[in-house]
Design an enzyme around this catalytic site. Structure first.
Site, PDB file in Angstrom:
ATOM      1  N   CYS A   1      -6.286   2.194   5.829  1.00  0.00           N
ATOM      2  CA  CYS A   1      -7.024   0.910   6.170  1.00  0.00           C
ATOM      3  C   CYS A   1      -6.512   0.244   7.554  1.00  0.00           C
ATOM      4  O   CYS A   1      -5.413   1.178   8.080  1.00  0.00           O
ATOM      5  CB  CYS A   1      -6.646  -0.464   5.131  1.00  0.00           C
ATOM      6  SG  CYS A   1      -4.965  -0.699   5.033  1.00  0.00           S
TER       7      CYS A   1
ATOM      8  N   GLU B   1       1.057   3.917   1.798  1.00  0.00           N
ATOM      9  CA  GLU B   1       1.420   4.045   3.033  1.00  0.00           C
ATOM     10  C   GLU B   1       2.490   3.258   3.410  1.00  0.00           C
ATOM     11  O   GLU B   1       3.678   3.901   4.026  1.00  0.00           O
ATOM     12  CB  GLU B   1       0.481   3.943   4.141  1.00  0.00           C
ATOM     13  CG  GLU B   1      -0.984   5.091   3.954  1.00  0.00           C
ATOM     14  CD  GLU B   1      -1.920   4.040   3.183  1.00  0.00           C
ATOM     15  OE1 GLU B   1      -3.203   4.583   3.562  1.00  0.00           O
ATOM     16  OE2 GLU B   1      -1.797   3.485   2.414  1.00  0.00           O
TER      17      GLU B   1
ATOM     18  N   CYS C   1      -2.357  -0.343   7.551  1.00  0.00           N
ATOM     19  CA  CYS C   1      -1.721   0.929   7.400  1.00  0.00           C
ATOM     20  C   CYS C   1      -1.439   1.880   8.541  1.00  0.00           C
ATOM     21  O   CYS C   1      -0.781   2.281   9.231  1.00  0.00           O
ATOM     22  CB  CYS C   1      -1.898   1.752   5.911  1.00  0.00           C
ATOM     23  SG  CYS C   1      -1.470   1.022   4.571  1.00  0.00           S
TER      24      CYS C   1
ATOM     25  N   HIS D   1       0.813  -1.322   0.125  1.00  0.00           N
ATOM     26  CA  HIS D   1      -0.016   0.038   0.021  1.00  0.00           C
ATOM     27  C   HIS D   1       0.714   1.307   0.036  1.00  0.00           C
ATOM     28  O   HIS D   1       1.951   1.182   0.499  1.00  0.00           O
ATOM     29  CB  HIS D   1      -1.032   0.172   1.270  1.00  0.00           C
ATOM     30  CG  HIS D   1      -1.858  -1.209   1.308  1.00  0.00           C
ATOM     31  ND1 HIS D   1      -3.098  -1.049   2.195  1.00  0.00           N
ATOM     32  CD2 HIS D   1      -1.978  -2.057   0.671  1.00  0.00           C
ATOM     33  CE1 HIS D   1      -4.116  -1.873   1.907  1.00  0.00           C
ATOM     34  NE2 HIS D   1      -3.197  -2.795   0.888  1.00  0.00           N
TER      35      HIS D   1
END
Length: 167
Positions: free
Chosen positions: A99, A60, A102, A58
């Site tokens: 999410c 992040e 993260c 992801h």
């Protein structure tokens, strides 16, 4: 939600650049930057799950890993930059609400501030579905600034998914 720091919108511009770059690899257009205490960019990332075949890639996570690696580098005097995993006094800026994975990484990295663009009503963990970043039972709490350049962030995602539904 308003931002007390006018730089948040500028930093979101950097994250939006990274989000657009994710389109080249057919990844969901989400971008992130980690800003150091002095305002410099320590790490940048974009979604790379499709590009790398990695479910943890992801935006992040990529940006946090880059910032941690940079903080381990010796400074100009050759002094060790630190352990790298503590991103104290940094700011994570991301185009979509983090999410749960993260958000957990933010807490573990001791990042004190998260700035995000669009809210994620399906999987957000900064106030939409969960609020991991401000969970009082955890050992670290995070200041959250949502909705920064929200319309631009949301439009990128909306256009991406509309293109996928149409094919």
């Amino acid at each position: 939600m308003t931002s007390p720091d006018p730089r948040h919108a500028d930093w979101m511009g950097l994250a939006l650049e990274d989000a657009r770059a994710a389109l080249a690899t057919a990844d969901v257009p989400i971008g992130a930057v980690v800003i150091g205490p002095d305002g410099t960019v320590l790490g940048r990332g974009r979604n790379e799950r499709e590009a790398l075949g990695d479910p943890t890639a992801h935006a992040e996570m990529v940006a946090i890993r880059a910032a941690a690696a940079r903080l381990q580098e010796p400074d100009s005097r050759g002094q060790n930059g630190g352990d790298g995993w503590r991103l104290a006094d940094c700011t994570l800026v991301v185009t979509l609400e983090p999410c749960a994975m993260c958000a957990g990484a933010v807490v573990l990295a001791r990042i004190p501030r998260v700035v995000f663009g669009a809210w994620d009503e399906k999987a957000g963990a900064a106030g939409s579905v969960f609020d991991i970043l401000r969970e009082r039972r955890l050992n670290h709490w995070v200041e959250v600034y949502g909705g920064i350049r929200e319309s631009e962030s949301a439009a990128l995602l909306r256009d991406f998914f509309a293109g996928h539904r149409g094919s």
